[in-house]
Design a protein around this motif. Structure first.
Motif, PDB file in Angstrom:
ATOM      1  N   THR A  20       0.977  -1.161   0.160  1.00 41.05           N
ATOM      2  CA  THR A  20      -0.028   0.178  -0.076  1.00 41.05           C
ATOM      3  C   THR A  20       0.934   1.322   0.180  1.00 41.05           C
ATOM      4  N   MET A  21       2.067   1.161   0.794  1.00 43.91           N
ATOM      5  CA  MET A  21       2.840   2.227   0.739  1.00 43.91           C
ATOM      6  C   MET A  21       3.386   2.462  -0.538  1.00 43.91           C
ATOM      7  N   MET A  22       3.765   1.539  -1.261  1.00 43.27           N
ATOM      8  CA  MET A  22       4.276   1.693  -2.533  1.00 43.27           C
ATOM      9  C   MET A  22       3.402   2.342  -3.574  1.00 43.27           C
ATOM     10  N   HIS A  23       2.311   1.814  -3.383  1.00 44.48           N
ATOM     11  CA  HIS A  23       0.984   2.314  -4.530  1.00 44.48           C
ATOM     12  C   HIS A  23       0.885   3.834  -3.984  1.00 44.48           C
ATOM     13  N   GLN A  24       0.875   4.158  -2.716  1.00 46.60           N
ATOM     14  CA  GLN A  24       0.765   5.523  -2.360  1.00 46.60           C
ATOM     15  C   GLN A  24       2.039   6.616  -3.070  1.00 46.60           C
ATOM     16  N   VAL A  25       3.220   5.902  -2.908  1.00 45.39           N
ATOM     17  CA  VAL A  25       4.261   6.716  -3.533  1.00 45.39           C
ATOM     18  C   VAL A  25       4.204   6.775  -5.127  1.00 45.39           C
ATOM     19  N   LEU A  26       3.784   5.612  -5.714  1.00 38.88           N
ATOM     20  CA  LEU A  26       3.622   5.782  -7.230  1.00 38.88           C
ATOM     21  C   LEU A  26       2.472   6.915  -7.503  1.00 38.88           C
ATOM     22  N   THR A  27       1.383   6.692  -6.828  1.00 37.93           N
ATOM     23  CA  THR A  27       0.150   7.615  -7.278  1.00 37.93           C
ATOM     24  C   THR A  27       0.574   8.966  -6.900  1.00 37.93           C
ATOM     25  N   SER A  28       1.216   9.320  -5.762  1.00 42.18           N
ATOM     26  CA  SER A  28       1.678  10.449  -5.589  1.00 42.18           C
ATOM     27  C   SER A  28       2.658  11.140  -6.482  1.00 42.18           C
ATOM     28  N   LEU A  29       3.771  10.283  -6.846  1.00 43.23           N
ATOM     29  CA  LEU A  29       4.574  10.959  -8.048  1.00 43.23           C
ATOM     30  C   LEU A  29       3.864  11.216  -9.260  1.00 43.23           C
ATOM     31  N   LEU A  30       2.616  10.253  -9.662  1.00 39.94           N
ATOM     32  CA  LEU A  30       2.066  10.325 -10.959  1.00 39.94           C
ATOM     33  C   LEU A  30       1.109  11.651 -10.698  1.00 39.94           C
ATOM     34  N   LEU A  31       0.436  11.876  -9.693  1.00 39.17           N
ATOM     35  CA  LEU A  31      -0.337  13.141  -9.435  1.00 39.17           C
ATOM     36  C   LEU A  31       0.162  14.495  -9.201  1.00 39.17           C
ATOM     37  N   LYS A  32       1.363  14.333  -8.533  1.00 38.12           N
ATOM     38  CA  LYS A  32       2.040  15.522  -7.722  1.00 38.12           C
ATOM     39  C   LYS A  32       3.382  15.609  -8.148  1.00 38.12           C
ATOM     40  N   GLY A  33       4.170  14.452  -8.640  1.00 33.98           N
ATOM     41  CA  GLY A  33       5.413  14.654  -8.800  1.00 33.98           C
ATOM     42  C   GLY A  33       6.312  14.605  -7.688  1.00 33.98           C
ATOM     43  N   GLY A  34       7.556  14.327  -7.413  1.00 34.18           N
ATOM     44  CA  GLY A  34       8.397  14.136  -6.271  1.00 34.18           C
ATOM     45  C   GLY A  34       8.804  15.669  -5.948  1.00 34.18           C
ATOM     46  N   PRO A  35       9.759  15.697  -4.926  1.00 28.84           N
ATOM     47  CA  PRO A  35      10.560  16.929  -4.595  1.00 28.84           C
ATOM     48  C   PRO A  35      11.361  17.565  -5.766  1.00 28.84           C
ATOM     49  N   ASP A  36      11.593  16.724  -6.788  1.00 26.98           N
ATOM     50  CA  ASP A  36      12.625  17.339  -7.837  1.00 26.98           C
ATOM     51  C   ASP A  36      12.024  16.964  -9.351  1.00 26.98           C
ATOM     52  N   SER A  37      10.745  16.716  -9.095  1.00 26.98           N
ATOM     53  CA  SER A  37      10.178  16.555 -10.250  1.00 26.98           C
ATOM     54  C   SER A  37       9.917  18.021 -11.164  1.00 26.98           C
ATOM     55  N   PRO A  38      10.300  17.987 -12.464  1.00 28.19           N
ATOM     56  CA  PRO A  38       9.729  19.321 -13.246  1.00 28.19           C
ATOM     57  C   PRO A  38       8.376  19.476 -13.179  1.00 28.19           C
ATOM     58  N   ARG A  39       7.349  18.233 -13.304  1.00 31.83           N
ATOM     59  CA  ARG A  39       6.093  18.382 -13.131  1.00 31.83           C
ATOM     60  C   ARG A  39       5.679  16.968 -12.893  1.00 31.83           C
ATOM     61  N   PRO A  40       4.415  16.928 -12.429  1.00 30.59           N
ATOM     62  CA  PRO A  40       3.785  15.695 -12.370  1.00 30.59           C
ATOM     63  C   PRO A  40       4.083  14.617 -13.222  1.00 30.59           C
ATOM     64  N   TRP A  41       4.316  13.297 -12.820  1.00 36.07           N
ATOM     65  CA  TRP A  41       4.554  12.334 -14.004  1.00 36.07           C
ATOM     66  C   TRP A  41       3.342  12.193 -14.744  1.00 36.07           C
ATOM     67  N   ILE A  42       2.364  12.399 -14.487  1.00 41.28           N
ATOM     68  CA  ILE A  42       1.189  12.064 -15.331  1.00 41.28           C
ATOM     69  C   ILE A  42       1.142  13.008 -16.565  1.00 41.28           C
ATOM     70  N   GLU A  43       1.751  14.033 -16.480  1.00 41.11           N
ATOM     71  CA  GLU A  43       2.003  15.060 -17.619  1.00 41.11           C
ATOM     72  C   GLU A  43       2.846  14.792 -18.567  1.00 41.11           C
ATOM     73  N   GLU A  44       3.609  13.696 -18.236  1.00 40.03           N
ATOM     74  CA  GLU A  44       4.984  13.310 -19.167  1.00 40.03           C
ATOM     75  C   GLU A  44       4.147  12.521 -20.363  1.00 40.03           C
ATOM     76  N   PRO A  45       4.679  12.721 -21.526  1.00 40.29           N
ATOM     77  CA  PRO A  45       4.094  11.983 -22.544  1.00 40.29           C
ATOM     78  C   PRO A  45       4.096  10.370 -22.388  1.00 40.29           C
ATOM     79  N   VAL A  46       5.211  10.026 -21.627  1.00 39.64           N
ATOM     80  CA  VAL A  46       5.143   8.315 -21.314  1.00 39.64           C
ATOM     81  C   VAL A  46       5.621   8.339 -20.163  1.00 39.64           C
ATOM     82  N   VAL A  47       5.487   7.345 -19.117  1.00 38.08           N
ATOM     83  CA  VAL A  47       6.392   7.157 -18.103  1.00 38.08           C
ATOM     84  C   VAL A  47       6.886   5.817 -18.172  1.00 38.08           C
TER      85      VAL A  47
END
Length: 427
Positions: A106-133
């Motif tokens: 569940t923690m892994m899923h939370q991390v991945l979904t948060s990266l997709l929706l919000k991006g990480g501390p050093d992300s240029p943008r949320p991952w979901i806004e990338e053409p492909v991940v």
């Protein structure tokens, strides 16, 4: 039935046909027994779960060492005493740890979904806004990692899992120039299903390698860190320390749980990360939770007392598990060694044995076993989308059945491996 040392491929056509007739007769006898055996998932046995039954009478109080009432809201990062136990087991500082609910998945899923929706501390943008991940996946690997990525729409690119960890050269080639490659999975200690251990040298290279994505993440699933099968208790590489030293402190996020230490469905999970990643995770978590089950945390603290208590408890698990893994090795060695039709691992920890059979026969082996009442994990499950390009890989999970059932199941599996190989060689 004991095999000879003659490879099946060296037999004459007549000898091959005679052996096929003999093995088919043995298989028909196996089917007639009406077996119902299950080697599908790495679940603790009832005897293992019984080792933690004292938990049912705990905790003896409802206050932690500071006097706080654990029955109430608060403490989003978990009970300090529980975090200290995980910190010791993982070789990190307690300030890096978050203790959560019963599931590290569940923690892994939370991390991945948060990266997709919000991006990480050093992300240029949320991952979901990338053409492909894309994610790098070492194979054979853990099927639940792959199905999680598939469910979230993340593409998977594979590299071989070697005895000392993922093929670093292959990983480096994938991540160096493609910013779409955002992360990778790794089970670093007693990996699922091969039992491989990521060496400190490989871990150091993974943490230091240049990546085109500035927010590249390594999800370091240390699910089996203390699940030893021998007296030699392998120590996991220090992912956080290596990453910090290489200038990429945010690269790894470490996961663990007590799921195969105490109760599989009622344990405690944990995450360890850099200060920035930890703060980011807690910020995201704060929108979804007010605090974890600190009563369960206190229950586990009272039961284990400290990390050495966990280690002592896991030696009791080893006493129950090691004979089952020895039975797998004995059955495969006795019945298949020298035939040139199978290779398998002899793990020193974890929950699985990795079996490679003749190319193009794994699915047939699994079907033959099922028809004889022995249920195995589907062929190819250790690969993304269940697609083993060579149809050779089978994951064996001997932990749940009793020892006599493991012996019977493995004798049957070995017979099915030979039958499938003989069928292919005779075609």
């Amino acid at each position: 039935m004991t095999t000879t040392a003659t490879p099946l491929s060296a037999l004459s056509a007549d000898d091959l046909a005679a052996r096929l007739t003999t093995v088919r007769a043995a298989y028909d006898e196996l089917k007639s027994r009406g077996l119902t055996l299950d080697l599908t998932r790495g679940k603790p046995s009832a005897d293992q779960l019984d080792l933690a039954n004292e938990l049912l009478d705990l905790p003896s109080s409802y206050r932690d060492r500071s006097g706080a009432d654990v029955r109430n809201y608060g403490g989003l990062d978990g009970l300090p005493e529980m975090r200290e136990i995980f910190a010791d087991l993982l070789g990190v500082d307690a300030s890096a740890v978050v203790a959560g609910g019963n599931s590290s998945l569940t923690m892994m899923h939370q991390v991945l979904t948060s990266l997709l929706l919000k991006g990480g501390p050093d992300s240029p943008r949320p991952w979901i806004e990338e053409p492909v991940v894309k994610f790098v996946c070492a194979v054979p690997g853990y099927d639940r990692h792959f199905t999680m990525l598939a469910e979230l729409g993340i593409e998977m690119v594979t590299v071989p899992m070697n005895a000392d960890g993922p093929d670093v050269a292959a990983v480096r080639a994938l991540v160096a120039d493609d910013p779409a490659v955002k992360g990778m999975w790794i089970v670093p200690t007693y990996s699922n299903p091969t039992g491989a251990v990521c060496s400190p040298e490989v871990a150091a290279e993974l943490m230091a390698m240049p990546t085109a994505a500035p927010d590249f993440r390594i999800l370091w699933d240390n699910a089996y860190a203390v699940h030893h099968l021998t007296e030699e208790e392998t120590k996991s590489a220090d992912a956080l320390g290596l990453a910090s030293a290489s200038g990429h402190p945010n690269r790894p996020i470490v996961f663990a749980s007590t799921s195969k230490m105490s109760y599989a469905g009622a344990g405690v999970s944990a995450l360890a990360a850099s200060p920035e990643n930890r703060a980011w995770y807690l910020q995201r978590l704060g929108f979804a939770a007010i605090g974890p089950d600190k009563v369960n945390h206190l229950r586990h603290v009272e039961f284990f007392k400290d990390a050495d208590g966990v280690r002592a408890h896991m030696r009791k698990h080893r006493a129950l598990l090691a004979p089952k893994f020895a039975a797998v090795e004995e059955a495969l060695s006795t019945r298949l060694s020298g035939l040139g039709i199978a290779e398998w691992t002899v793990p020193t920890g974890g929950y699985f044995v990795n079996l490679d059979v003749v190319d193009g026969t794994a699915a047939r082996v699994v079907q033959l076993a099922k028809d004889a009442g022995i249920v195995l994990t589907p062929a190819g499950s250790a690969f993304p989308h269940g697609n083993d390009p060579y149809d050779r890989n089978i994951r064996l999970a001997p932990s749940f059945p009793v020892l006599d059932e493991v012996r019977g199941a493995m004798a049957g599996v070995a017979l099915c491996v030979e039958l499938a190989a003989l069928e292919k060689l005779s075609a």
